[in-house]
Design a protein around this motif. Structure first.
Motif, PDB file in Angstrom:
ATOM      1  N   THR A   1       0.612  -0.942   0.089  1.00  0.00           N
ATOM      2  CA  THR A   1      -0.020   0.037   0.281  1.00  0.00           C
ATOM      3  C   THR A   1       0.216   1.748  -0.012  1.00  0.00           C
ATOM      4  OG1 THR A   1      -1.817  -1.490   1.568  1.00  0.00           O
ATOM      5  CG2 THR A   1      -1.433   1.218   1.064  1.00  0.00           C
TER       6      THR A   1
ATOM      7  N   GLY B   1      -4.633   4.954   0.773  1.00  0.00           N
ATOM      8  CA  GLY B   1      -3.398   4.491   0.251  1.00  0.00           C
ATOM      9  C   GLY B   1      -2.521   6.048   0.871  1.00  0.00           C
TER      10      GLY B   1
ATOM     11  N   GLN C   1      -5.943  -5.211   3.959  1.00  0.00           N
ATOM     12  CA  GLN C   1      -5.117  -3.887   4.871  1.00  0.00           C
ATOM     13  C   GLN C   1      -5.606  -4.716   6.149  1.00  0.00           C
ATOM     14  OE1 GLN C   1      -3.389  -1.815   3.657  1.00  0.00           O
ATOM     15  NE2 GLN C   1      -4.168  -2.089   1.653  1.00  0.00           N
TER      16      GLN C   1
END
Length: 552
Positions: free
Chosen positions: A57, A127, A197
């Motif tokens: 990311t 991100g 994530q």
């Protein structure tokens, strides 16, 4: 358990056992737990940066097209942003702590801590490296204040005979945070897919859990009586001290503390009468005793931060990889056990060493362990430069040597937790007089975070330019210098009241570190200079008759 540990012999004949009560331990719990703020960040950011989802990311993986130097600089920026915010937090902490009190400063810093972490975690959705920087900076402003607010409160509310233990609960909580952070990252790596994530977001939620616990628990804590006296709230101060000591407000122990606090504060105010707001700063910079105190703050932070142990905490997974530990899960598991070693070491120091063996001896034992361990690691890395490289296959002898190096990482963590990390907060919370305590602590912690920021930024690049072995050899040299400095310059302050410590710094500079406690053993607060219960009762009555305003 605590009653057994702190028996009458350890408390001293002049300390009533009633002072060890649930109100004191509740305050130690709330303010000690603030140490977890730093620990969580140090443990989580390094391990989060090892998670594939985080690397992808934010451009830390091989596919990002960045050079090794660029990725090292980016990692340094991400990890160091909390330290940057903490510099600001430590700078403003002295003003806020003295202006709004220890309790409201705690609530304010918890708000900033949660706000920053929320922004940081929100970056997972888009991100944005800018959100990572902003969120970690804001969180750092809150986290930086914990290192001033908590040790100050703990030092001010603890009885002198267990002050070391109480303040070291803060440094112990640093490793509670580190340990939980390491295990959180290890667990998320095991049970959460690396494609999501959530693999690094979930463990980072611990920041919010801890901040919420501290925020709400602070409403049942008792404000520092020393701060209340400083701002002129004498009756409230006496009532709070009575509650903290679990003794009647007219008991000689409570009254003697009040008298000593007032005496010191009156001397400080008389010395700076008629000065402007700049008076405390000028006093800090002009008095010889205060200059020695500042030297202790500067050198303790400089030597501890550049001894290498802090970088091992932040980049523990990388260090284990250097020593030959392969595999993502294996590195994170070894790192988690490293957190357990540090936490247990910090607790051993707090419970059994810091108040009874003394600050100086505990620190020298810790530094010696750290020095031996890091010397072994430096020699190992200098002799075997290929260890940790992809595809490297060590021989039998090298494999055994690498196993020894891994053990040495744990021993270095043991020494650091036992020594520098336990002492660096304690000495800065107890060496400054009441008028300058928050300012002195703020100065020390500003220097602390400036060095930690420089360390976290420099270490990834040092590995490249100086090699792994050269970087470790540099840390060995600093650790050795630290051992010599402690022997000659650090005074022993165990079992001295905060108000009696001034006498140590009134000595010539060359006697403070080596003979400070010995030369001032008969100089102390009123309760320290009287032996029998009757003497102490008479002392309080006599002082009250001469200067009745000093008795509340």
């Amino acid at each position: 358990m605590l009653a057994v540990l702190f028996n009458k012999n350890k408390l001293g004949e002049d300390t009533p056992h009633a002072v060890l009560n649930w109100r004191l331990w509740y305050g130690v719990f709330v303010f000690g737990l603030m140490g977890a703020a730093r620990g969580l960040d140090e443990g989580l950011i390094g391990t989060s940066a090892e998670q594939p989802s985080f690397q992808e990311t934010f451009g830390l993986d091989d596919a990002s097209g960045k050079s090794e130097a660029e990725k090292a600089a980016l990692l340094g920026n991400i990890t160091g942003m909390v330290q940057m915010g903490s510099i600001l937090g430590a700078l403003i902490a002295f003003f806020l702590t003295d202006k709004i009190g220890r309790l409201w400063a705690t609530r304010e810093l918890c708000f900033l801590w949660v706000l920053g972490i929320t922004i940081f975690l929100a970056a997972a959705s888009n991100g944005s490296i800018g959100m990572v920087y902003a969120g970690r900076f804001i969180a750092g402003v809150g986290i930086g204040q914990t290192t001033v607010v908590a040790p100050t409160y703990l030092a001010e509310t603890a009885p002198r005979t267990v002050r070391g233990f109480c303040v070291c609960m803060f440094s112990g909580a640093v490793y509670l945070g580190i340990m939980l952070a390491y295990f959180g990252s290890y667990g998320s790596n095991l049970h959460i897919s690396e494609k999501t994530q959530m693999q690094w977001v979930v463990p980072n939620l611990m920041h919010i859990y801890f901040a919420a616990i501290i925020f709400f628990a602070s409403f049942l804590a008792i404000e520092s009586p020393r701060w209340l006296i400083k701002v002129g709230k004498h009756e409230k101060a006496a009532a709070n001290l009575s509650k903290l000591r679990n003794l009647d407000v007219h008991h000689w122990y409570v009254q003697s503390e009040i008298i000593d606090i007032n005496d010191q504060l009156n001397r400080e105010r008389e010395a700076t009468k008629g000065t402007t707001w700049f008076g405390p700063i000028r006093e800090l910079l002009s008095d010889k005793g205060n200059l020695y105190r500042m030297q202790l703050s500067v050198m303790s932070q400089l030597l501890s931060q550049w001894s290498g142990a802090s970088s091992i905490t932040i980049y523990a997974a990388k260090y284990f990889a250097m020593m030959g530990t392969s595999g993502e899960k294996e590195k994170l598991f070894a790192t988690a056990i490293f957190g357990v070693v540090k936490f247990v070491s910090a607790m051993l120091c707090a419970f059994f060493l810091i108040d009874w063996l003394g600050r100086k001896r505990s620190l020298m034992i810790g530094i010696t362990c750290q020095l031996i361990a890091m010397l072994y690691m430096a020699i190992f890395l200098l002799l075997d430069t290929g260890v940790g490289d992809e595809g490297y296959t060590p021989t039998g002898a090298v494999k055994h040597a690498a196993m020894g190096a891994i053990v040495m990482i744990y021993i270095s963590g043991f020494g650091w937790a036992l020594g520098w990390n336990s002492i660096q907060y304690l000495i800065n919370s107890e060496i400054y007089p009441l008028r300058l305590r928050a300012l002195g602590g703020s100065f020390a912690m500003t220097f602390h975070f400036a060095n930690q920021y420089g360390n976290s930024k420099a270490v990834p690049s040092m590995f490249i330019s100086m090699t792994n072995g050269g970087t470790m050899a540099f840390f060995v040299g600093i650790t050795a210098i630290g051992l010599v400095w402690v022997y000659f310059f650090l005074p022993e302050l165990a079992n001295k009241s905060l108000e009696s410590i001034d006498a140590v710094f009134a000595l010539p500079w060359y006697q403070i570190g080596r003979r400070g406690k010995e030369l001032t053993q008969n100089v102390g607060g009123m309760a320290e200079n009287y032996n029998s219960e009757k003497d102490k009762m008479d002392m309080v009555e006599n002082v009250a008759e001469v200067q009745p305003e000093r008795r509340v």
